[in-house]
Design a protein around this motif. Structure first.
Motif: not given
Length: 413
Positions: A130-138
Motif C-alpha cells: 500500500a502506498s501513501l495516498d498523497r505527499t506527506y510532510f512536516w
C-alpha cells in the motif's frame, strides 16, 4: 374453473435449495488479497522533531515512525527529502526499528534559524504494497545560535603560546547578531559556573590583552546568545597548558613582502615606500603564513626605522586591515577599511626605530601563523607624517618563539 397446482414434495425441496444457494451467494464474497487492515496506506504514528516546533537544536535527530512496516526498496534519497524551501539538503536515509522508522541524517549541521521540511513521496509503500495516498510532510524551525564547538587551542593542549589567541565555531551571520561571553581562569569550577568576569565579544575569537601566565593551566568557556531571538547555547569547559618558564627562546626577523601608501589628497597609491600621517595611509604586508604553523610564539613585534623625531604627538599606530589587499592594486583605487581598534602603538627607541609592541599584535601574528585567513596585514596611521625606511637593517617583524628545554632548534619554514 381454475385447477390448483399439485406440487410434489421432491420438487418443492429442490426449489428451496436453489433459492437458498442464491441467497447465500449474495451475502458473502470470496477474497484473494490480504485483510483490509493490511492494505491501508502507510500511517505516520509520530515524528521528531515534532511538527511546527521551534528552537530545534542544529544537531537534532530526525525521524518518523510508521504504524506498518515499510518496504525498504521504496525508502531512499529519491522518495524521502529534507528541504529548506525548495532546496534539498544532502542526507543519508535509513529504515530502522523493524522497518517502521525512517531516519534522516543530514550530511552536515543544520542551518540556523531556518524552517526545514521533511517530505515523503507517495512512492513510499508498506510491505503489503500500500502506498501513501498523497505527499506527506512536516516542518520544524532550528535554533538561532550555534553551540560553541571546536576550540583552539584544542582542549588539553600542552606547551601553548603565552599569547595564544582563542577560537571556536562561529554562528553564521545570517542567523542574526550574536554576543559571545568568554569566561576564563585557573579554577575550572568557577569557569563552569560562569562565575568569573566575562569578556564580551562580537565574533568567535579572542586576542588576549595580557599574556597567559607561563606554566599555567587556563580553563575557558564560551556562552553564545542571539541578540534578536534570545536563543542561548553554552560550550563545554576547555583548557590548555601554557609553555613553562624554562622553555628555550629563539628569534628571527621577517622582512616586509611589499609596502605602499595611499595619498588622500591626490587619491592615488604610491609604491614602494611607507608613509603615515593625516594625509597618508601606509600599508605593509608580511608573509607570516609561509612559516611553520606549529611555531609557538612567546612574543612578536614590528620595528621600522624612521628619520623623523617621533613624539607622542605623532600618535603612531598599527591597525589590522579588514580585507586582504595589496598596495597599489589598480582594482582598488582607495585605501582598504581597517579595524576600529589599534593593535599596537608605536614607541621610538634610541636608534630611531619605531617599535609596535603589544600582546594583541603578537596574538594576531600567532593567529596568522596558524593559518587563520580572517586575519590580515597592517595599516600604519599617525597624526603627523612619518616616513619609514624599510630597507634599513633591522626593519621588519621580529618573531620570538619557544621550544621545550632540551630540544634542538629547527629552522622556521
Amino acid at each position: 374453473m381454475m385447477r390448483s397446482r399439485n406440487w410434489s414434495a421432491p420438487r418443492a425441496l429442490s426449489l428451496m435449495l436453489v433459492l437458498g444457494a442464491l441467497a447465500g451467494g449474495c451475502g458473502k464474497k470470496s477474497s484473494t488479497g490480504p485483510p483490509l487492515e493490511e492494505r491501508l496506506p502507510p500511517s505516520v504514528v509520530s515524528t521528531f522533531p515534532v511538527a511546527r516546533s521551534t528552537g530545534v537544536p542544529f544537531e537534532t535527530p530526525i525521524w518518523a515512525r510508521f504504524r506498518e512496516p515499510l518496504d525498504s526498496a521504496t525508502v531512499s534519497a529519491t522518495t524521502v527529502f529534507l528541504k529548506i524551501d525548495t532546496r534539498r539538503i544532502p542526507a543519508t536515509i535509513t529504515l530502522e526499528d523493524s522497518s517502521r522508522t525512517i531516519v534522516i541524517r543530514p550530511n552536515g549541521p543544520l542551518e540556523l534559524r531556518r524552517t526545514h521540511t521533511v517530505e515523503f513521496s507517495p512512492s513510499v509503500r508498506t510491505v503489503a504494497g500500500a502506498s501513501l495516498d498523497r505527499t506527506y510532510f512536516w516542518q520544524f524551525t532550528t535554533v538561532s545560535v550555534r553551540r560553541p564547538l571546536s576550540p583552539e587551542p584544542a582542549s588539553g593542549a600542552a606547551f601553548e603560546s603565552p599569547v595564544a589567541p582563542l577560537f571556536w565555531d562561529e554562528t553564521e551571520a545570517g542567523a542574526g547578531p550574536v554576543e559571545y561571553r568568554l569566561y576564563q581562569g585557573a579554577d575550572s569550577a568557577q569557569v563552569a559556573a560562569e562565575a568569573t568576569e566575562p569578556v564580551i565579544l562580537g565574533g568567535a575569537a579572542l586576542l588576549p590583552s595580557v599574556s597567559w601566565e607561563r606554566g599555567a593551566r587556563v580553563y575557558w568557556k564560551v556562552h553564545a546568545r542571539n541578540l534578536e531571538t534570545g536563543d542561548e547555547a553554552a560550550g563545554a569547559v576547555w583548557h590548555f597548558n601554557v609553555a613553562p618558564s624554562d622553555a628555550v627562546l629563539d628569534s628571527f626577523l621577517i622582512y616586509p613582502r611589499d609596502s605602499g601608501y595611499w595619498d588622500e589628497l591626490f587619491r592615488v597609491w604610491r609604491c614602494p615606500g611607507l608613509l603615515s600621517g593625516s594625509r597618508y595611509g601606509g600599508l605593509a604586508r608580511f608573509d607570516f603564513e609561509s612559516l611553520d604553523s606549529n611555531l609557538v610564539l612567546a612574543d612578536a613585534q614590528i620595528r621600522m626605522y624612521t628619520a623623523n623625531n617621533i613624539t607622542v604627538t605623532h600618535n603612531a599606530q598599527v591597525f589590522m586591515l579588514l580585507n586582504s589587499q595589496a598596495p597599489c592594486d589598480a582594482r582598488f583605487p582607495y585605501f582598504p577599511p581597517i579595524q576600529n581598534t589599534a593593535l599596537a602603538s608605536g614607541i621610538r627607541d634610541e636608534l630611531n626605530y619605531v617599535r609596535f609592541v603589544s600582546v594583541p599584535l603578537a596574538a594576531q601574528i600567532q593567529a596568522r601563523i596558524r593559518r587563520h585567513r580572517e586575519f590580515n596585514d597592517y595599516s600604519f596611521r599617525s597624526n603627523l607624517t612619518i616616513t619609514y625606511t624599510l630597507s634599513a637593517p633591522g626593519s621588519g617583524a621580529y618573531i620570538y618563539h619557544l621550544r621545550p628545554a632540551g630540544t634542538l632548534a629547527s629552522r622556521p619554514r
